[in-house]
Design an enzyme around this catalytic site. Sequence first.
Site, PDB file in Angstrom:
ATOM      1  CG  ASN A  15      -1.770   0.998   1.126  1.00 54.70           C
ATOM      2  OD1 ASN A  15      -1.825   2.384   1.141  1.00 54.70           O
ATOM      3  ND2 ASN A  15      -2.702   1.027   1.707  1.00 54.70           N
ATOM      4  CG  HIS A  18       1.348   5.881   4.814  1.00 52.86           C
ATOM      5  ND1 HIS A  18      -0.441   7.561   4.915  1.00 52.86           N
ATOM      6  CD2 HIS A  18       0.109   4.686   5.180  1.00 52.86           C
ATOM      7  CE1 HIS A  18      -1.628   6.637   6.172  1.00 52.86           C
ATOM      8  NE2 HIS A  18      -1.377   5.694   6.142  1.00 52.86           N
ATOM      9  CG  HIS A  51      -8.085   4.361   0.522  1.00 50.61           C
ATOM     10  ND1 HIS A  51      -8.676   4.257   2.122  1.00 50.61           N
ATOM     11  CD2 HIS A  51      -9.069   4.928   0.798  1.00 50.61           C
ATOM     12  CE1 HIS A  51      -9.669   4.213   2.661  1.00 50.61           C
ATOM     13  NE2 HIS A  51     -10.650   5.184   1.558  1.00 50.61           N
ATOM     14  NE  ARG A  53      -9.499   8.297   4.526  1.00 51.43           N
ATOM     15  CZ  ARG A  53      -9.441   7.868   5.382  1.00 51.43           C
ATOM     16  NH1 ARG A  53      -8.701   7.147   5.610  1.00 51.43           N
ATOM     17  NH2 ARG A  53     -10.625   8.091   6.260  1.00 51.43           N
ATOM     18  NE  ARG A  57      -7.619  11.628   5.779  1.00 49.44           N
ATOM     19  CZ  ARG A  57      -8.207  10.708   6.365  1.00 49.44           C
ATOM     20  NH1 ARG A  57      -7.271  10.118   7.249  1.00 49.44           N
ATOM     21  NH2 ARG A  57      -9.619  11.333   6.884  1.00 49.44           N
ATOM     22  CD  GLU A  78      -7.567  -0.680   0.811  1.00 55.12           C
ATOM     23  OE1 GLU A  78      -6.819   0.812   1.976  1.00 55.12           O
ATOM     24  OE2 GLU A  78      -6.128  -1.345   1.276  1.00 55.12           O
ATOM     25  CB  THR A 109      -9.374   2.005   7.389  1.00 58.67           C
ATOM     26  OG1 THR A 109      -9.372   2.684   6.134  1.00 58.67           O
ATOM     27  CG2 THR A 109     -11.168   1.695   6.713  1.00 58.67           C
ATOM     28  CD  GLU A 159      -7.373  -6.115   2.990  1.00 54.39           C
ATOM     29  OE1 GLU A 159      -7.399  -6.095   1.788  1.00 54.39           O
ATOM     30  OE2 GLU A 159      -6.359  -5.270   3.150  1.00 54.39           O
ATOM     31  CG  HIS A 202      -5.564  -1.196   9.284  1.00 55.36           C
ATOM     32  ND1 HIS A 202      -5.430  -0.619  10.108  1.00 55.36           N
ATOM     33  CD2 HIS A 202      -6.177  -0.316   8.152  1.00 55.36           C
ATOM     34  CE1 HIS A 202      -5.295   0.375   9.955  1.00 55.36           C
ATOM     35  NE2 HIS A 202      -5.986   0.580   8.662  1.00 55.36           N
TER      36      HIS A 202
HETATM   37  N1  PXP Z   1      -6.022  -3.176   4.074  1.00 55.50           N
HETATM   38  C1  PXP Z   1      -7.149  -2.283   3.949  1.00 55.50           C
HETATM   39  C2  PXP Z   1      -8.337  -2.078   3.264  1.00 55.50           C
HETATM   40  C3  PXP Z   1      -7.125  -0.737   4.369  1.00 55.50           C
HETATM   41  O1  PXP Z   1      -7.601   0.312   4.239  1.00 55.50           O
HETATM   42  C4  PXP Z   1      -5.126  -0.430   4.840  1.00 55.50           C
HETATM   43  C5  PXP Z   1      -4.655   1.249   5.326  1.00 55.50           C
HETATM   44  O2  PXP Z   1      -5.327   1.777   3.861  1.00 55.50           O
HETATM   45  C6  PXP Z   1      -4.665  -1.532   4.702  1.00 55.50           C
HETATM   46  C7  PXP Z   1      -5.064  -2.849   4.397  1.00 55.50           C
HETATM   47  C8  PXP Z   1      -2.788  -1.654   4.860  1.00 55.50           C
HETATM   48  O3  PXP Z   1      -3.350  -0.716   6.355  1.00 55.50           O
HETATM   49  P1  PXP Z   1      -1.390  -0.206   7.485  1.00 55.50           P
HETATM   50  O4  PXP Z   1      -1.187   0.867   5.742  1.00 55.50           O
HETATM   51  O5  PXP Z   1      -1.490  -0.342   7.720  1.00 55.50           O
HETATM   52  O6  PXP Z   1      -0.725  -1.634   6.432  1.00 55.50           O
END
Ligand code: PXP
Length: 253
Positions: A15, A18, A51, A53, A57, A78, A109, A159, A202
């Site tokens: 992901n 960030h 994602h 949003r 952001r 996402e 999330t 998921e 997550h």
């Molecule tokens: N899976 C989903 C559905 C998420 O919303 C997120 C965060 O955007 C992640 C995985 C990844 O989470 P993390 O950034 O905490 O590893």
Amino acid sequence: MTGSAGQGRLRLGVNIDHVATVRNARGTDYPDPVRAARLAEEAGADGITAHLREDRRHISDSDIERLMDSLTLPLNFEMAATAEMQAIALRHRPHAVCIVPERREERTTEGGLEVAREENRLAHFIAPLAEAGCRVSIFIAADPAQIEAAARIGAAVVELHTGAYCDYHLEGRLAERDAELARLRDMSAFAHALGLEVHAGHGLTYDTVAPVAALPEVMELNIGHFLVGEAIFRGLGPAIGEMRRIMDEARVA
Ligand code: PXP
């Protein structure tokens, strides 16, 4: 990206949200999440997760466009279950669409989607996405009612939210952590038995990933925040490589 329990390599979706968070802190065009996606691919990621949003952001509309144009890896898009996001997904037709709950004021999330409460609306919402060829995934807590509802609305994938398990670990609440892990174990088997492909994610880190990677029904992990943070110290490629190594070892064990 399909498969049955225990078969094939556990997939890692990186992901990149960030990377965009850091870029947006200054309003520059760097660091570029698309460049991070390319590096993730070289480092052994099996997919890229982003994602978009509602408040934009981190990831922007143009990031999604550029990812779709330049990625060779599958994109897991996402999004919240809104008309705006559905139109964007239908325009791009990414490999996968993961439906997540979204609240403006949240930092991340925070919980899973309440599928059981919104079954009818969600069934109609995901149907055109599946018809367009997207693999629809629903981000939910490890809860039997949510899993059954996800199966009833025709999702291909669930998921499972690993946030509570990771938070308990960080807080040293080990009995609660282990209870949550047992729930993830039972619920991944339950979802698999209903014909759903199981993913998880997550909050996962090097310290928490192994027990989740060892669950035989889990086919894919999506990991972002920790990897982007760790990249500051060892670089994105090595940070991903170490996560891969821990996942693969846990899987074999
Ligand atoms: N899976 C989903 C559905 C998420 O919303 C997120 C965060 O955007 C992640 C995985 C990844 O989470 P993390 O950034 O905490 O590893």
